[in-house]
Design a protein around this motif. Structure first.
Motif, short mmCIF file in Angstrom:
data_model
loop_
_atom_site.label_atom_id
_atom_site.label_comp_id
_atom_site.label_asym_id
_atom_site.label_seq_id
_atom_site.Cartn_x
_atom_site.Cartn_y
_atom_site.Cartn_z
N ARG A 72 -3.82 -6.38 2.26
CA ARG A 72 -4.08 -6.04 3.15
C ARG A 72 -2.99 -6.93 4.48
O ARG A 72 -3.82 -6.79 5.63
CB ARG A 72 -5.00 -4.87 3.65
N GLU A 73 -1.98 -7.57 4.09
CA GLU A 73 -1.86 -8.91 4.87
C GLU A 73 -1.61 -7.96 6.66
O GLU A 73 -1.83 -8.47 7.35
CB GLU A 73 -0.62 -9.16 4.94
N ASP A 74 -1.65 -6.79 6.69
CA ASP A 74 -0.63 -5.65 8.56
C ASP A 74 -1.79 -6.29 8.42
O ASP A 74 -2.64 -6.53 9.43
CB ASP A 74 0.09 -4.65 7.77
N LEU A 75 -3.48 -5.96 7.86
CA LEU A 75 -5.14 -5.57 8.56
C LEU A 75 -5.16 -7.18 9.62
O LEU A 75 -5.24 -6.95 10.38
CB LEU A 75 -5.76 -5.02 8.20
N ALA A 76 -4.77 -7.75 8.58
CA ALA A 76 -5.23 -9.10 8.47
C ALA A 76 -4.40 -9.75 9.57
O ALA A 76 -5.21 -10.70 10.19
CB ALA A 76 -4.76 -10.46 7.31
#
Length: 148
Positions: A72-76
């Motif tokens: 989940r790169e967006d949340l990271a």
């Protein structure tokens, strides 16, 4: 100016500028500070506020690694952006040489000489280096110094 006052001033400036991201993060920081004050029934000084900020950065770094592991790169990225805002209020990090100098000074001050004295030494170093150094690194360097 105290750190809490600086946070309040920056919150007002973010409101006026329409910087929703910074405003949200500063509100989270203020909420964490207020929660700690209510829980402990004390007024936090700058050192205690730095400890709260340090803890928040550490939590977010843990979240980044969890999110990256889950793909989940967006949340990271959201967490990384929050870290950037929080780190504005932390003092510059000390280098390893500066940490070693502080460890050596604390050893001279406490008379620590064996690994059994590590707790006493960390008790002196933790308030000195709060927010300025990774305490895991400090602990490792203290172990090295006391071991030999």
């Amino acid at each position: 100016m105290s750190l809490k006052q600086r946070l309040t001033d920056d919150m007002k400036a973010a409101m006026k500028a329409g910087d929703k991201h910074s405003l949200g993060v500063i509100r989270l920081v203020n909420a964490a500070i207020k929660q700690k004050e209510v829980d402990e029934r004390v007024e936090l000084d700058d050192a205690a506020v730095l400890a709260v900020l340090d803890k928040m950065v550490k939590q977010r770094k843990d979240s980044v690694s969890q999110y990256e592991g889950a793909g989940r790169e967006d949340l990271a990225q959201v967490e990384r952006d929050e870290i950037v805002v929080i780190e504005r209020y932390l003092p510059a990090k000390l280098g390893e040489a500066e940490i070693l100098a502080a460890v050596d000074a604390a050893i001279a001050q406490t008379g620590a000489s064996a690994p059994a004295d590590m707790g006493k030494l960390m008790g002196v170093l933790k308030p000195q280096l709060a927010g300025q150094a990774d305490m895991g690194l400090v602990s490792k360097l203290v172990k090295q110094r006391l071991a030999g």
